[in-house]
Design an enzyme around this catalytic site. Structure first.
Site, PDB file in Angstrom:
ATOM      1  N   GLY A 108       0.800  -1.227   0.000  1.00 54.24           N
ATOM      2  CA  GLY A 108       0.000   0.000   0.000  1.00 54.24           C
ATOM      3  C   GLY A 108       0.825   1.266   0.000  1.00 54.24           C
ATOM      4  O   GLY A 108       0.268   2.366   0.032  1.00 54.24           O
ATOM      5  N   THR A 112       4.085  -0.266  -6.754  1.00 57.86           N
ATOM      6  CA  THR A 112       3.664  -0.577  -8.127  1.00 57.86           C
ATOM      7  C   THR A 112       3.430   0.696  -8.924  1.00 57.86           C
ATOM      8  O   THR A 112       3.807   0.793 -10.098  1.00 57.86           O
ATOM      9  CB  THR A 112       2.389  -1.434  -8.108  1.00 57.86           C
ATOM     10  OG1 THR A 112       2.643  -2.629  -7.364  1.00 57.86           O
ATOM     11  CG2 THR A 112       1.959  -1.797  -9.518  1.00 57.86           C
ATOM     12  N   ASN A 157      -3.954  -2.904   1.758  1.00 60.30           N
ATOM     13  CA  ASN A 157      -3.876  -2.321   0.416  1.00 60.30           C
ATOM     14  C   ASN A 157      -4.903  -2.989  -0.477  1.00 60.30           C
ATOM     15  O   ASN A 157      -5.004  -4.221  -0.509  1.00 60.30           O
ATOM     16  CB  ASN A 157      -2.457  -2.524  -0.164  1.00 60.30           C
ATOM     17  CG  ASN A 157      -2.270  -1.857  -1.513  1.00 60.30           C
ATOM     18  OD1 ASN A 157      -3.142  -1.125  -1.974  1.00 60.30           O
ATOM     19  ND2 ASN A 157      -1.146  -2.117  -2.151  1.00 60.30           N
ATOM     20  N   SER A 160      -2.710  -4.890  -3.623  1.00 55.02           N
ATOM     21  CA  SER A 160      -1.424  -5.317  -3.085  1.00 55.02           C
ATOM     22  C   SER A 160      -0.785  -6.352  -4.008  1.00 55.02           C
ATOM     23  O   SER A 160      -1.420  -7.327  -4.423  1.00 55.02           O
ATOM     24  CB  SER A 160      -1.613  -5.923  -1.692  1.00 55.02           C
ATOM     25  OG  SER A 160      -0.399  -6.439  -1.207  1.00 55.02           O
ATOM     26  N   SER A 161       0.503  -6.121  -4.357  1.00 53.23           N
ATOM     27  CA  SER A 161       1.239  -7.103  -5.158  1.00 53.23           C
ATOM     28  C   SER A 161       1.596  -8.273  -4.254  1.00 53.23           C
ATOM     29  O   SER A 161       2.287  -8.096  -3.246  1.00 53.23           O
ATOM     30  CB  SER A 161       2.513  -6.477  -5.733  1.00 53.23           C
ATOM     31  OG  SER A 161       2.205  -5.430  -6.607  1.00 53.23           O
ATOM     32  N   GLY A 389       8.037  -4.892   1.018  1.00 48.60           N
ATOM     33  CA  GLY A 389       8.795  -4.270   2.081  1.00 48.60           C
ATOM     34  C   GLY A 389       8.711  -5.095   3.364  1.00 48.60           C
ATOM     35  O   GLY A 389       8.009  -6.109   3.445  1.00 48.60           O
ATOM     36  N   GLU A 391       7.584  -6.570   6.649  1.00 46.99           N
ATOM     37  CA  GLU A 391       6.205  -6.731   7.138  1.00 46.99           C
ATOM     38  C   GLU A 391       6.205  -7.279   8.558  1.00 46.99           C
ATOM     39  O   GLU A 391       6.923  -8.232   8.871  1.00 46.99           O
ATOM     40  CB  GLU A 391       5.407  -7.681   6.234  1.00 46.99           C
ATOM     41  CG  GLU A 391       4.935  -7.040   4.937  1.00 46.99           C
ATOM     42  CD  GLU A 391       3.914  -7.901   4.218  1.00 46.99           C
ATOM     43  OE1 GLU A 391       3.649  -9.028   4.686  1.00 46.99           O
ATOM     44  OE2 GLU A 391       3.380  -7.450   3.184  1.00 46.99           O
TER      45      GLU A 391
END
Length: 1024
Positions: A108, A112, A157, A160-161, A389, A391
């Protein structure tokens, strides 16, 4: 960048390196907050870009903004993602060395979107032809496809990827994109079968159900309601307000053909997606003896059709597993839990491998087509790493362990490369390197990846160990092996305070970004990532080309056990580190300002720590806070020193040294390198910037004065040069004209003289100009002296060669004047003219009194209407009197004069005595008219002697004899019968006698009977 220092109290500093209190995390966050409040979402830490997700559209990504950052030095203008993109591109072009941009941040934070902005910048600003434009379209269109299959809605997010992505963009020697390649890492396959509350499965499932047309859904045997599918209900979040699945479906379907997917491939791909949903709806039952069977036969047949496999073989593979012992194969039934796990494992494997195939297909579309660019010597690469990133969730499992391990490796790489670049810059500039104290996370990386002793090795050993293994036994093995490690803690190894916040199924790692508790439940299963052999065999026989490509027969035949998931990830991560180490890196650190996904709110602080931003800042500030090349520093601050203002012509280092000495820099505040100045403290730079700001009004006044003077001098010089140019041109033109006229005059005179010599010859080249000139002169003179009146008989004398032409022109001109004159004459004047012409024909040069009559008008009648008796008018009837005049008639007996009126009509003339018509003279009977050539007024009307009604010729006298005779001759049509006698007039009398009228000169005009019975007419001869 320095231009923004004056506003630092309001918007903070653009580079965190210039923070005064750089060790304070609170000061760091406050600077972020100030800039975020002013919609300034980008900030530097040296060459690292920190980006805060604004959660709203900002007008900073237009094509004009791209042009603003294109080709501009990195620190010249405000921080921006375009500045990093352009700096990386220019470094690749100038240094001919591969580059990479590492984008990291939690879900989030906008990773991307940042990668999209970078790709868009290259697509718009890089030189391109039609082929390269198509490649740019494929690069951009690959994003929505990868997002549809690899992104999902999470608690943090909405897009989210759920995989890591590294993309290489290849450029040719001109800087034009020629190809690309994508590597994907650690797709979260577990999301296919399970989602936490409030989360969703991958976007493509919802897009298919919401955006697919009815015919497509009917072909796939799907319904639009996501709640009807087991794999889509666990998160209980079928709809998201910020996501339009129907529109996104259209975008994906439009992007697939651009990338290079055929209609058949798209259909096969959608069959697999639908097959995963049907696989999730496959239900099992348990028999009395514990055997498992499938309760949804219709579902299994639909699934077999979509996956292109045999239905019975699939049913068998879902409820049984094949074992090999001592070379023999055995079929063992699965219990209910095992069957469900086998079903979910198949769903994860099918989706995960299909995603890998999708990435490969995109890579084929992006691959370099020209062989000339296959070699790295002919091309360069810019890599984009968009990866998860650090987490820390409420419940952290195997996925978070891998993600945080990845971030530990990236942090290790980041610190190493940053320190290396700092050290290289110091060595290049000849400044002594000062050892930088920082936290080296190599101890944590070794804790995770070390052979035989690391967590991954222990996890693999536990998965491979014969006998009963479970997640708890794995935790016990960790405790036995890693006890005493300073960065590893479990409930068993912890102190009393820590045990209260840790469960017995957790272990804690002390990462560079903080402490994270991992729950070991599911670690072994997720690491094994095993798929039953008989399920692989079924998939290998699939008619779907995508599945047959994903499940190869060699995989079934090969008895070698595949690497575990964690080991695969570690190896791929090692390769990624090698790739990144071979390139010059740039960094983008993305920060998520709040969990509410709302603009204008900024309160999340932990990400500064998770991203290692403070560590990065401390490394950069360990030496000098500010560094600039001599020319840039001198150019900006030279107004502060009289010796360097306005221009410095000596060596740059001498100018900078002179400037800093004048500013009072202390030796410990700065160092001079070979090409740069290094300033240790931001306060020193701020003081310098404030001095420049105070100096600006004076500088502005000086510049204005100089500019006005320069402008006026330049204006004067322009005018002076223009005047000189105009004068020179004018004098030259006048001289050329004068010379031309002289040449023409000389030539003319020569031709004229030559023509004059040959003037009497035939027309030839020698005399043509002279003769033409003579003709022209005559015609020009004729034009000026043409006669203006028909009475003007003058005409210029023509040259010999124009005599005939002159005569023609004279006649034409006279005819033209006559025509014009006649057109102007009124009818009454025309009649008068006709009578005058007749009079001229009769009397001109014949009668002495004619000249006196020329200038007198002929009247219509010499008698007024009242002078003609009414009775006479009535007697005449329809014959109108055309002319009347008083006359004297001389009798034939004694020539006695008798006053009479002579009236002329159209057919006859009458002599009237008061009221009585005495004689009627028919015009047809009139034989002639005789007059004398003298000035008398006597005339004789000759009548036929055969006419008994007539008594001889009529002798009359009239004072208007010319007028009367002219009118009578015209009316009687007897113009040619007028006889003018120069001596005497003979006339007939009654009974055949003849009379004679003699004309005698006298002192007065009178008529009397003369000798011999003649009638004597005395006339007065005037001096005319």
């Amino acid at each position: 960048m320095e231009s923004a220092l004056t506003a630092r109290d309001r918007v903070g500093v653009q580079d965190f390196v210039l923070l005064e209190n750089y060790n304070s995390e609170a000061a760091f966050i406050e600077n972020l907050r100030r800039r975020f409040k002013e919609n300034l979402i980008y900030t530097y830490i040296g060459s690292v870009l920190v980006s805060v997700n604004p959660y709203k559209e900002l007008e900073i990504y237009s094509k004009q903004q791209m042009e603003r950052y294109r080709g501009v030095s990195f620190y010249e203008i405000s921080p921006h993602i375009y500045a990093v993109s352009d700096n990386t591109y220019r470094a690749m072009r100038t240094e001919r060395k591969d580059q990479c941009i590492l984008i990291s941040g939690e879900s989030g934070a906008g990773k991307t979107e940042a990668s999209k902005k970078i790709l868009l910048y290259y697509a718009v600003t890089c030189p391109a032809n039609d082929h390269m434009a198509a490649l740019g379209d494929r690069l951009l269109q690959s994003n929505p496809v990868l997002e549809a299959f690899g992104n999902a809605k999470t608690l943090r997010n909405d897009n989210s990827s759920r995989f890591g992505k590294y993309m290489d963009v290849q450029f040719d020697f001109r800087g034009t994109p020629v190809g690309g390649h994508i590597l994907n890492y650690l797709l979260e396959k577990s999301r296919v079968v399970h989602q936490n509350q409030g989360e969703r499965n991958f976007h493509i499932f919802y897009q298919l159900l919401d955006g697919g047309d009815d015919n497509l859904l009917s072909t796939l045997d799907l319904e639009r309601n996501p709640q009807n599918y087991h794999y889509m209900v666990k998160g209980n979040c079928p709809r998201v307000s910020s996501i339009n699945d129907k529109n996104n479906w259209k975008v994906v379907m439009k992007a697939l053909p651009v990338i290079g997917f055929t209609e058949q491939e798209v259909q096969k791909l959608l069959n697999i997606i639908a097959g995963v949903l049907h696989l999730g709806n496959t239900q099992f039952g348990e028999g009395e003896e514990g055997e498992t069977y499938i309760t949804t036969e219709t579902q299994i047949m639909t699934l077999a059709k979509l996956l292109g496999v045999d239905g019975s073989a699939l049913r068998e593979a879902l409820t049984h597993k094949k074992l090999t012992a001592k070379g023999e194969e055995m079929i063992s039934p699965l219990n209910f839990e095992q069957a469900v796990c086998a079903r979910d494992a198949l769903a994860k494997a099918v989706y995960g491998r299909t995603f890998t195939w999708l990435v490969e297909k995109i890579n084929q579309s992006l691959a370099v087509k020209d062989e000339i660019y296959q070699s790295s010597k002919d091309s360069s690469v810019i890599g984009l790493l968009d990866i998860y990133g650090f987490e820390v969730l409420q419940h952290n499992s195997f996925e978070q362990f891998c993600i945080n391990y990845c971030n530990e490796k990236l942090q290790q790489l980041f610190i190493e490369l940053t320190l290396r670049s700092e050290q290289e810059e110091y060595e290049t500039e000849g400044i002594a390197w000062e050892t930088v104290k920082y936290f080296d996370n190599k101890i944590i990386c070794d804790l995770i990846e070390e052979k035989h002793k690391g967590i991954i090795s222990i996890l693999d050993e536990e998965c491979l160990r014969p006998g009963e293994t479970c997640d708890v036994s794995f935790l016990e093995k960790l405790e036995d092996t890693l006890s005493g490690h300073p960065h590893f803690v479990t409930h068993k190894l912890a102190n009393g305070k820590t045990r209260r916040v840790m469960s017995r199924e957790e272990f804690r790692l002390l990462h560079y970004a903080g402490e994270v508790n991992y729950n070991v439940n599911g670690f072994l299963d997720k690491n094994n990532d095993l798929l039953n052999r008989n399920l692989k065999e079924v998939m290998c026989q699939s008619d779907n080309q995508i599945l047959s490509h994903c499940f190869r027969k060699e995989e079934v035949i090969d008895q070698k056990r595949q690497e575990m998931a964690a080991t695969q990830f570690k190896n791929s991560l090692m390769k990624l580190m090698e790739i990144l180490m071979s390139k010059e890196p740039s960094y983008v650190r993305c920060i998520k300002p709040n969990d509410a996904k709302q603009p204008g709110r900024h309160y999340k602080k932990h990400q500064v720590k998770y991203l290692g931003l403070m560590e990065n800042l401390r490394v950069r500030r360990a030496g000098f806070a500010y560094r600039r090349r001599f020319e840039a520093f001198l150019q900006r601050y030279k107004p502060l020193c009289p010796e360097t203002w306005p221009n410095w012509n000596g060596r740059l280092v001498d100018g900078v040294s002179l400037l800093v000495n004048h500013l009072g820099y202390k030796p410990e505040e700065y160092k001079l390198g070979r090409s740069k100045i290094f300033i240790r403290f931001p306060k020193t730079l701020f003081t310098t910037e404030d001095a420049l700001e105070a100096k600006k009004p004076e500088i502005a006044l000086t510049l204005q004065t100089s500019w006005r003077g320069y402008r006026e001098r330049a204006k004067y010089q322009r005018i002076r040069r223009a005047v000189i140019v105009i004068q020179s041109a004018w004098r030259g033109m006048k001289g050329r004209r004068r010379a031309k006229r002289r040449r023409q005059a000389a030539e003319l005179i020569r031709r004229f003289i030559k023509g004059f010599i040959y003037r009497h010859e035939e027309y030839c080249p020698e005399n043509e100009y002279f003769l033409d000139h003579v003709r022209y002169s005559f015609l020009k003179n004729l034009h000026k002296n043409l006669p203006k009146s028909v009475l003007d008989k003058s005409w210029p004398t023509p040259p010999p060669s124009l005599v005939e032409a002159s005569e023609h022109l004279r006649r034409l001109h006279m005819r033209n004047m006559v025509i014009k004159y006649c057109r102007r004459v009124q009818p009454e004047w025309k009649k008068q003219m006709m009578q005058k012409v007749v009079a001229s024909e009769i009397f001109k040069d014949q009668k002495d009194s004619y000249p006196q009559s020329v200038g007198r008008l002929f009247l219509d009648s010499r008698l007024e209407r009242e002078q003609i008796n009414l009775k006479v008018v009535q007697t005449l009837g329809n014959d109108k009197v055309q002319y009347g005049v008083s006359v004297i008639k001389y009798d034939r007996r004694g020539f006695k004069p008798r006053p009479r009126q002579l009236l002329l009509t159209n057919t006859y003339a009458v002599l009237v005595d008061r009221t009585k018509i005495k004689q009627k003279i028919d015009y047809t009977a009139l034989r002639g008219i005789s007059v004398s050539s003298l000035t008398d007024g006597i005339f004789v009307l000759h009548m036929p002697s055969e006419d008994n009604k007539q008594k001889g010729d009529v002798v009359l006298q009239c004072s208007h004899v010319i007028e009367l005779v002219t009118k009578l001759a015209m009316m009687a049509n007897k113009i040619n019968y007028v006889n003018i006698s120069p001596g005497s007039i003979r006339f007939s009398m009654a009974r055949g006698k003849e009379g004679i009228i003699d004309f005698v000169r006298g002192s007065e005009l009178k008529v009397a009977k003369g000798k011999r019975g003649h009638l004597s007419a005395f006339y007065f001869l005037s001096s005319m």
